[in-house]
Write an enzyme that holds these catalytic residues in place. Structure first.
Site, PDB file in Angstrom:
ATOM      1  N   ARG A   1      -2.358  -6.758  -8.168  1.00  0.00           N
ATOM      2  CA  ARG A   1      -1.211  -7.659  -8.049  1.00  0.00           C
ATOM      3  C   ARG A   1      -1.271  -8.809  -9.042  1.00  0.00           C
ATOM      4  O   ARG A   1      -0.247  -9.373  -9.396  1.00  0.00           O
ATOM      5  CB  ARG A   1      -1.168  -8.259  -6.633  1.00  0.00           C
ATOM      6  CG  ARG A   1      -0.782  -7.263  -5.575  1.00  0.00           C
ATOM      7  CD  ARG A   1      -1.207  -7.705  -4.205  1.00  0.00           C
ATOM      8  NE  ARG A   1      -2.662  -7.647  -4.115  1.00  0.00           N
ATOM      9  CZ  ARG A   1      -3.344  -7.807  -2.994  1.00  0.00           C
ATOM     10  NH1 ARG A   1      -2.715  -8.069  -1.867  1.00  0.00           N
ATOM     11  NH2 ARG A   1      -4.661  -7.715  -3.002  1.00  0.00           N
TER      12      ARG A   1
ATOM     13  N   HIS B   1       0.836  -1.209   0.000  1.00  0.00           N
ATOM     14  CA  HIS B   1       0.000   0.000   0.000  1.00  0.00           C
ATOM     15  C   HIS B   1       0.871   1.259   0.000  1.00  0.00           C
ATOM     16  O   HIS B   1       0.593   2.231  -0.697  1.00  0.00           O
ATOM     17  CB  HIS B   1      -0.907   0.027   1.246  1.00  0.00           C
ATOM     18  CG  HIS B   1      -1.928  -1.071   1.304  1.00  0.00           C
ATOM     19  ND1 HIS B   1      -2.097  -1.865   2.426  1.00  0.00           N
ATOM     20  CD2 HIS B   1      -2.832  -1.509   0.403  1.00  0.00           C
ATOM     21  CE1 HIS B   1      -3.070  -2.738   2.200  1.00  0.00           C
ATOM     22  NE2 HIS B   1      -3.532  -2.546   0.982  1.00  0.00           N
TER      23      HIS B   1
ATOM     24  N   SER C   1      -2.600  -7.941   2.976  1.00  0.00           N
ATOM     25  CA  SER C   1      -2.941  -7.745   4.383  1.00  0.00           C
ATOM     26  C   SER C   1      -3.314  -9.072   5.027  1.00  0.00           C
ATOM     27  O   SER C   1      -2.942  -9.341   6.172  1.00  0.00           O
ATOM     28  CB  SER C   1      -4.120  -6.770   4.519  1.00  0.00           C
ATOM     29  OG  SER C   1      -3.775  -5.519   4.000  1.00  0.00           O
TER      30      SER C   1
ATOM     31  N   LYS D   1     -19.290  -4.938  10.294  1.00  0.00           N
ATOM     32  CA  LYS D   1     -18.285  -5.505  11.200  1.00  0.00           C
ATOM     33  C   LYS D   1     -17.856  -4.477  12.242  1.00  0.00           C
ATOM     34  O   LYS D   1     -16.690  -4.064  12.268  1.00  0.00           O
ATOM     35  CB  LYS D   1     -17.052  -5.956  10.414  1.00  0.00           C
ATOM     36  CG  LYS D   1     -17.254  -7.192   9.578  1.00  0.00           C
ATOM     37  CD  LYS D   1     -15.914  -7.647   9.045  1.00  0.00           C
ATOM     38  CE  LYS D   1     -16.047  -8.678   7.953  1.00  0.00           C
ATOM     39  NZ  LYS D   1     -14.784  -8.832   7.214  1.00  0.00           N
TER      40      LYS D   1
HETATM   41  P1  ADP Z   1      -9.932  -3.763  -0.125  1.00  0.00           P
HETATM   42  O1  ADP Z   1     -10.540  -4.579   0.965  1.00  0.00           O
HETATM   43  O2  ADP Z   1     -10.745  -2.542  -0.479  1.00  0.00           O
HETATM   44  O3  ADP Z   1      -9.492  -4.526  -1.349  1.00  0.00           O
HETATM   45  P2  ADP Z   1      -7.130  -3.611   0.695  1.00  0.00           P
HETATM   46  O4  ADP Z   1      -6.638  -2.875   1.876  1.00  0.00           O
HETATM   47  O5  ADP Z   1      -6.995  -5.075   0.687  1.00  0.00           O
HETATM   48  O6  ADP Z   1      -8.637  -3.128   0.544  1.00  0.00           O
HETATM   49  O7  ADP Z   1      -6.441  -3.049  -0.624  1.00  0.00           O
HETATM   50  C1  ADP Z   1      -6.573  -1.716  -1.038  1.00  0.00           C
HETATM   51  C2  ADP Z   1      -6.027  -1.592  -2.460  1.00  0.00           C
HETATM   52  O8  ADP Z   1      -4.626  -1.835  -2.453  1.00  0.00           O
HETATM   53  C3  ADP Z   1      -6.628  -2.591  -3.451  1.00  0.00           C
HETATM   54  O9  ADP Z   1      -6.759  -1.966  -4.721  1.00  0.00           O
HETATM   55  C4  ADP Z   1      -5.592  -3.679  -3.513  1.00  0.00           C
HETATM   56  O10 ADP Z   1      -5.632  -4.371  -4.744  1.00  0.00           O
HETATM   57  C5  ADP Z   1      -4.315  -2.855  -3.381  1.00  0.00           C
HETATM   58  N1  ADP Z   1      -3.190  -3.611  -2.839  1.00  0.00           N
HETATM   59  C6  ADP Z   1      -3.156  -4.395  -1.741  1.00  0.00           C
HETATM   60  N2  ADP Z   1      -1.932  -4.918  -1.549  1.00  0.00           N
HETATM   61  C7  ADP Z   1      -1.161  -4.457  -2.579  1.00  0.00           C
HETATM   62  C8  ADP Z   1       0.204  -4.655  -2.967  1.00  0.00           C
HETATM   63  N3  ADP Z   1       1.025  -5.457  -2.274  1.00  0.00           N
HETATM   64  N4  ADP Z   1       0.656  -4.017  -4.076  1.00  0.00           N
HETATM   65  C9  ADP Z   1      -0.178  -3.234  -4.792  1.00  0.00           C
HETATM   66  N5  ADP Z   1      -1.486  -3.005  -4.488  1.00  0.00           N
HETATM   67  C10 ADP Z   1      -1.968  -3.614  -3.402  1.00  0.00           C
END
Ligand code: ADP
Length: 155
Positions: free
Chosen positions: A98, A24, A135, A48
């Protein structure tokens, strides 16, 4: 000719950020070459409420991470991303991909958000060294006591 150069370009980066990872962080960093400001938006999941306290703690730590960078702000929002984009005056939604499953999800969301409000979504492709960071993986490893510091933001 009137130039709009004084108008700041603002990207809204919505997510769960549970937790906010180095993946992120790189998306934010890279987006700052395209936008003047990035707003990191923690989505509040009304289904939640039990996760709310953990989210507030994570939000506070991400705020601290960017405390000295005035280009980046951190907010929380309950509701549709397109409504948040309007409320915060964002020009585009920022997301990352990704792999192909991310892509399918992201293209749907981009399409829905475009239909709802006409807002563009800018999707950055994860760098290879970031593509395996998620995450959920960090949460799982941490729950077994593994060292996850490689996957969390560099200070
Ligand atoms: P959500 O639950 O809305 O998908 P996340 O926190 O999982 O929220 O992810 C937010 C954004 O960041 C999403 O577009 C996800 O694809 C992107 N993302 C998550 N991890 C990575 C990473 N390692 N590299 C690039 N983008 C990422």
């Amino acid at each position: 000719m009137t130039r709009k150069s004084h108008n700041k370009r603002v990207a809204l980066f919505p997510g769960s950020f549970n937790p906010f990872t180095r993946g992120h962080q790189r998306i934010v960093e890279r987006a700052l070459s395209l936008f003047d400001n990035v707003i990191i938006l923690f989505g509040i999941n009304i289904n939640k409420p039990e996760t709310d306290e953990a989210m507030q703690a994570e939000l506070a730590s991400v705020k601290e991470l960017y405390a000295s960078d005035e280009r980046v702000s951190v907010e929380a929002y309950k509701g549709l991303t397109v409504d948040a984009a309007r409320d915060f005056g964002a020009d585009a939604i920022l997301r990352g991909v990704r792999n192909v499953s991310d892509f399918e999800y992201e293209r749907n969301m981009a399409d829905i958000n475009m239909k709802l409000s006409g807002i563009e979504t800018v999707i950055l492709v994860a760098e290879p060294q970031m593509a395996l960071i998620s995450s959920s993986m960090v949460r799982e490893l941490a729950s077994y006591g593994a060292d996850v510091s490689d996957y969390l933001p560099k200070k």
